[in-house]
Design a protein around this motif. Structure first.
Motif, PDB file in Angstrom:
ATOM      1  N   GLY A  22       0.828  -1.213   0.000  1.00 37.75           N
ATOM      2  CA  GLY A  22       0.000   0.000   0.000  1.00 37.75           C
ATOM      3  C   GLY A  22       0.855   1.253   0.000  1.00 37.75           C
ATOM      4  N   LYS A  23       1.949   1.206   0.744  1.00 41.29           N
ATOM      5  CA  LYS A  23       2.839   2.367   0.809  1.00 41.29           C
ATOM      6  C   LYS A  23       3.424   2.669  -0.565  1.00 41.29           C
ATOM      7  CE  LYS A  23       6.685   4.280   3.265  1.00 41.29           C
ATOM      8  NZ  LYS A  23       7.602   4.194   4.391  1.00 41.29           N
ATOM      9  N   LYS A  24       3.869   1.599  -1.252  1.00 36.08           N
ATOM     10  CA  LYS A  24       4.429   1.792  -2.600  1.00 36.08           C
ATOM     11  C   LYS A  24       3.392   2.409  -3.523  1.00 36.08           C
ATOM     12  CE  LYS A  24       7.624  -2.011  -2.742  1.00 36.08           C
ATOM     13  NZ  LYS A  24       7.537  -3.445  -2.949  1.00 36.08           N
ATOM     14  N   LEU A  25       2.180   1.846  -3.489  1.00 32.89           N
ATOM     15  CA  LEU A  25       1.106   2.357  -4.362  1.00 32.89           C
ATOM     16  C   LEU A  25       0.793   3.811  -4.025  1.00 32.89           C
ATOM     17  CD1 LEU A  25      -1.189  -0.779  -4.258  1.00 32.89           C
ATOM     18  CD2 LEU A  25      -0.244   0.234  -6.336  1.00 32.89           C
ATOM     19  N   PHE A  26       0.823   4.131  -2.730  1.00 34.13           N
ATOM     20  CA  PHE A  26       0.525   5.498  -2.289  1.00 34.13           C
ATOM     21  C   PHE A  26       1.575   6.465  -2.838  1.00 34.13           C
ATOM     22  CE2 PHE A  26       0.545   9.099   0.582  1.00 34.13           C
ATOM     23  CZ  PHE A  26      -0.802   9.376   0.741  1.00 34.13           C
ATOM     24  N   ASN A  27       2.863   6.052  -2.725  1.00 34.48           N
ATOM     25  CA  ASN A  27       3.933   6.932  -3.228  1.00 34.48           C
ATOM     26  C   ASN A  27       3.814   7.163  -4.730  1.00 34.48           C
ATOM     27  OD1 ASN A  27       4.851   7.018  -0.674  1.00 34.48           O
ATOM     28  ND2 ASN A  27       6.607   5.652  -0.981  1.00 34.48           N
ATOM     29  N   GLU A  28       3.376   6.127  -5.443  1.00 31.31           N
ATOM     30  CA  GLU A  28       3.274   6.265  -6.908  1.00 31.31           C
ATOM     31  C   GLU A  28       2.069   7.104  -7.323  1.00 31.31           C
ATOM     32  OE1 GLU A  28       3.101   2.264  -8.312  1.00 31.31           O
ATOM     33  OE2 GLU A  28       5.164   1.852  -7.679  1.00 31.31           O
ATOM     34  N   ASN A  29       0.929   6.912  -6.652  1.00 31.95           N
ATOM     35  CA  ASN A  29      -0.331   7.486  -7.160  1.00 31.95           C
ATOM     36  C   ASN A  29      -0.868   8.674  -6.374  1.00 31.95           C
ATOM     37  OD1 ASN A  29      -1.124   5.419  -9.282  1.00 31.95           O
ATOM     38  ND2 ASN A  29      -0.770   4.112  -7.519  1.00 31.95           N
ATOM     39  N   CYS A  30      -0.522   8.759  -5.106  1.00 32.90           N
ATOM     40  CA  CYS A  30      -1.244   9.701  -4.254  1.00 32.90           C
ATOM     41  C   CYS A  30      -0.351  10.756  -3.619  1.00 32.90           C
ATOM     42  CB  CYS A  30      -1.960   8.964  -3.144  1.00 32.90           C
ATOM     43  SG  CYS A  30      -2.546   7.331  -3.611  1.00 32.90           S
ATOM     44  N   ALA A  31       0.959  10.454  -3.497  1.00 38.88           N
ATOM     45  CA  ALA A  31       1.835  11.328  -2.702  1.00 38.88           C
ATOM     46  C   ALA A  31       1.932  12.733  -3.294  1.00 38.88           C
ATOM     47  CB  ALA A  31       3.223  10.704  -2.579  1.00 38.88           C
ATOM     48  N   THR A  32       1.752  12.886  -4.623  1.00 40.37           N
ATOM     49  CA  THR A  32       1.843  14.232  -5.221  1.00 40.37           C
ATOM     50  C   THR A  32       0.836  15.175  -4.580  1.00 40.37           C
ATOM     51  OG1 THR A  32       0.516  13.233  -6.958  1.00 40.37           O
ATOM     52  CG2 THR A  32       2.778  13.823  -7.527  1.00 40.37           C
ATOM     53  N   CYS A  33      -0.344  14.700  -4.263  1.00 39.19           N
ATOM     54  CA  CYS A  33      -1.384  15.577  -3.721  1.00 39.19           C
ATOM     55  C   CYS A  33      -1.535  15.462  -2.203  1.00 39.19           C
ATOM     56  CB  CYS A  33      -2.730  15.285  -4.354  1.00 39.19           C
ATOM     57  SG  CYS A  33      -2.755  15.641  -6.111  1.00 39.19           S
ATOM     58  N   HIS A  34      -1.216  14.281  -1.649  1.00 37.81           N
ATOM     59  CA  HIS A  34      -1.444  14.105  -0.197  1.00 37.81           C
ATOM     60  C   HIS A  34      -0.139  14.110   0.587  1.00 37.81           C
ATOM     61  CE1 HIS A  34      -5.764  13.388  -0.395  1.00 37.81           C
ATOM     62  NE2 HIS A  34      -5.533  12.711  -1.511  1.00 37.81           N
ATOM     63  N   ASN A  35       0.957  14.396  -0.094  1.00 35.68           N
ATOM     64  CA  ASN A  35       2.295  14.393   0.505  1.00 35.68           C
ATOM     65  C   ASN A  35       2.759  12.967   0.799  1.00 35.68           C
ATOM     66  OD1 ASN A  35       4.604  15.635   1.112  1.00 35.68           O
ATOM     67  ND2 ASN A  35       3.911  16.630   2.992  1.00 35.68           N
ATOM     68  N   ILE A  36       4.074  12.801   0.796  1.00 32.22           N
ATOM     69  CA  ILE A  36       4.647  11.461   0.909  1.00 32.22           C
ATOM     70  C   ILE A  36       4.288  10.815   2.253  1.00 32.22           C
ATOM     71  CG2 ILE A  36       6.887  12.234   1.850  1.00 32.22           C
ATOM     72  CD1 ILE A  36       7.136   9.928  -0.969  1.00 32.22           C
ATOM     73  N   ASP A  37       4.116  11.652   3.315  1.00 29.45           N
ATOM     74  CA  ASP A  37       3.771  11.082   4.620  1.00 29.45           C
ATOM     75  C   ASP A  37       2.262  11.103   4.876  1.00 29.45           C
ATOM     76  OD1 ASP A  37       3.297  13.734   4.954  1.00 29.45           O
ATOM     77  OD2 ASP A  37       4.968  14.097   6.345  1.00 29.45           O
ATOM     78  N   GLY A  38       1.472  11.505   3.862  1.00 23.77           N
ATOM     79  CA  GLY A  38       0.010  11.541   4.037  1.00 23.77           C
ATOM     80  C   GLY A  38      -0.473  12.784   4.763  1.00 23.77           C
ATOM     81  N   GLY A  39       0.453  13.712   5.066  1.00 19.33           N
ATOM     82  CA  GLY A  39       0.123  14.901   5.868  1.00 19.33           C
ATOM     83  C   GLY A  39      -0.659  15.956   5.099  1.00 19.33           C
ATOM     84  N   GLY A  40      -0.831  15.775   3.802  1.00 16.53           N
ATOM     85  CA  GLY A  40      -1.662  16.708   3.029  1.00 16.53           C
ATOM     86  C   GLY A  40      -0.859  17.727   2.265  1.00 16.53           C
ATOM     87  N   ASN A  41      -1.399  18.098   1.076  1.00 17.99           N
ATOM     88  CA  ASN A  41      -0.768  19.123   0.236  1.00 17.99           C
ATOM     89  C   ASN A  41      -1.902  19.815  -0.528  1.00 17.99           C
ATOM     90  OD1 ASN A  41       0.848  20.605  -1.422  1.00 17.99           O
ATOM     91  ND2 ASN A  41       1.951  18.885  -2.308  1.00 17.99           N
ATOM     92  N   ILE A  42      -2.124  19.404  -1.792  1.00 17.90           N
ATOM     93  CA  ILE A  42      -3.327  19.892  -2.478  1.00 17.90           C
ATOM     94  C   ILE A  42      -4.533  19.198  -1.847  1.00 17.90           C
ATOM     95  CG2 ILE A  42      -4.547  19.982  -4.688  1.00 17.90           C
ATOM     96  CD1 ILE A  42      -1.707  19.589  -5.992  1.00 17.90           C
ATOM     97  N   GLY A  43      -4.367  17.899  -1.608  1.00 22.37           N
ATOM     98  CA  GLY A  43      -5.411  17.103  -0.957  1.00 22.37           C
ATOM     99  C   GLY A  43      -5.282  17.211   0.555  1.00 22.37           C
ATOM    100  N   PRO A  44      -6.327  16.828   1.272  1.00 23.27           N
ATOM    101  CA  PRO A  44      -6.312  16.980   2.732  1.00 23.27           C
ATOM    102  C   PRO A  44      -5.369  16.015   3.443  1.00 23.27           C
ATOM    103  CG  PRO A  44      -8.359  15.970   1.990  1.00 23.27           C
ATOM    104  CD  PRO A  44      -7.612  16.353   0.758  1.00 23.27           C
ATOM    105  N   ASN A  45      -5.103  16.351   4.709  1.00 21.87           N
ATOM    106  CA  ASN A  45      -4.318  15.492   5.595  1.00 21.87           C
ATOM    107  C   ASN A  45      -5.086  14.190   5.833  1.00 21.87           C
ATOM    108  OD1 ASN A  45      -2.874  14.359   7.651  1.00 21.87           O
ATOM    109  ND2 ASN A  45      -3.160  16.042   9.110  1.00 21.87           N
ATOM    110  N   LEU A  46      -4.426  13.071   5.608  1.00 17.17           N
ATOM    111  CA  LEU A  46      -5.113  11.787   5.788  1.00 17.17           C
ATOM    112  C   LEU A  46      -4.769  11.155   7.139  1.00 17.17           C
ATOM    113  CD1 LEU A  46      -4.584  10.276   2.207  1.00 17.17           C
ATOM    114  CD2 LEU A  46      -6.590  11.481   3.071  1.00 17.17           C
ATOM    115  N   THR A  47      -3.957  11.861   7.958  1.00 11.26           N
ATOM    116  CA  THR A  47      -3.527  11.243   9.218  1.00 11.26           C
ATOM    117  C   THR A  47      -4.263  11.828  10.432  1.00 11.26           C
ATOM    118  OG1 THR A  47      -1.725  12.836   9.484  1.00 11.26           O
ATOM    119  CG2 THR A  47      -1.217  10.825   8.262  1.00 11.26           C
TER     120      THR A  47
END
Ligand code: HEC
Length: 261
Positions: free
Chosen positions: A161-186
């Motif tokens: 899941g972490k690998k998939l997250f880094n590939e598909n989601c990290a651009t908007c949710h940040n690599i640690d999930g803390g949020g960027n364009i998209g909201p904080n997921l933690t």
């Protein structure tokens, strides 16, 4: 006779491999046409070998006499100076036949190499690639995909899941999930809360995207990410959300505070 049979079969299979199918895969799934050719050639070889055997038996007595007279006049090559005795025997017949077979095979190989697709790396690559894609498709068909009804958290999904997250989601949710364009997921603030449990809610959003903000697209419904991978992503997000080690620089809270289990 057995040796002859064996070699003939090898040559037939070789010719088939080179000119007709170009693939050893067909040995596992031969078509009816090639099976019939095999059976008929096998029968022909067996019949011809039997006929030969019968003729041989008739000739054998004559041959025996010949051989006996041949034995008497064994030829030698005279070395003279070193006194070594060298027999001048004929090369055995099976050896000569083997030699002719190698010549025949080399001609077949030469022609097929230069005039057909045989052993052409690009062609072989394309074929292997196609087969691989087919196998992947078959495998995926058999593999049941996770859905919103069956999704569940599992530790073993976290790494994938972490690998998939880094590939598909990290651009908007940040690599640690803390949020960027998209909201904080933690954190415990959710803009979208359609389902009662955290894992299902996350699965729902990744599958359907967000109705309020199309930037969060429907990864599952569009077929971009498959159900099993969304289950892995959901497990990873569940893990970083419930983890006590929160990222330091997170985006401001968005949505309502709800603690989803
Ligand atoms: C192009 C940017 C972008 C990408 C890529 C993206 N997201 Fe989002 N994501 C957003 C935005 C923006 C929102 C907020 C949607 C809203 O306001 O309803 C969001 C919302 C979410 C939410 C719900 C958060 C909440 O508070 O409701 C989850 C969960 C989520 N994204 C997970 C993912 C996952 C997993 C991926 C990767 C497969 C991903 N996102 C990829 C931009 C993105």
């Amino acid at each position: 006779m057995l040796i002859k049979l064996f070699f003939s079969l090898i040559i037939i299979i070789f010719i088939f491999y080179v000119f007709l199918e170009c693939d050893f895969d067909y040995l596992k799934h031969p078509n009816p046409f090639s099976i019939w050719i095999y059976i008929i050639s096998l029968l022909l070889i067996i019949i011809s070998s039997f006929l030969e055997e019968i003729f041989k038996n008739q000739l054998s007595k004559k041959k025996l006499k010949k051989f006996q007279s041949y034995e008497k006049k064994i030829k030698t090559i005279n070395h003279g100076f070193d006194g070594i005795l060298e027999l001048d025997n004929k090369i055995p017949k099976w050896w000569q036949q083997l030699f002719s077979i190698t010549i025949v095979i080399s001609i077949i190989y030469f022609c097929s190499f230069f005039f057909t697709n045989f052993a052409n790396p690009q062609f072989e690559y394309k074929r292997a690639y196609k087969n691989q894609l087919k196998k992947i498709k078959e495998f995926e068909k058999k593999q049941p995909q996770a859905s919103i009804e069956t999704v569940k958290f599992d530790k073993k999904f976290i790494n994938d899941g972490k690998k998939l997250f880094n590939e598909n989601c990290a651009t908007c949710h940040n690599i640690d999930g803390g949020g960027n364009i998209g909201p904080n997921l933690t954190d415990d603030y959710w803009i979208n809360h359609k389902e009662k449990t955290l894992i299902k809610n996350v699965f729902y959003i990744i599958w359907n995207g967000s109705k309020n903000n199309k930037v969060m697209r429907a990864f599952g419904a569009s077929g971009e990410i498959k159900g099993n991978d969304i289950q892995k992503l959901s497990s990873y997000i569940y893990f970083i959300n419930k983890n006590n080690n929160k990222p330091k620089n997170t985006k401001f809270p968005e949505g309502d505070k709800i603690i989803l289990e």
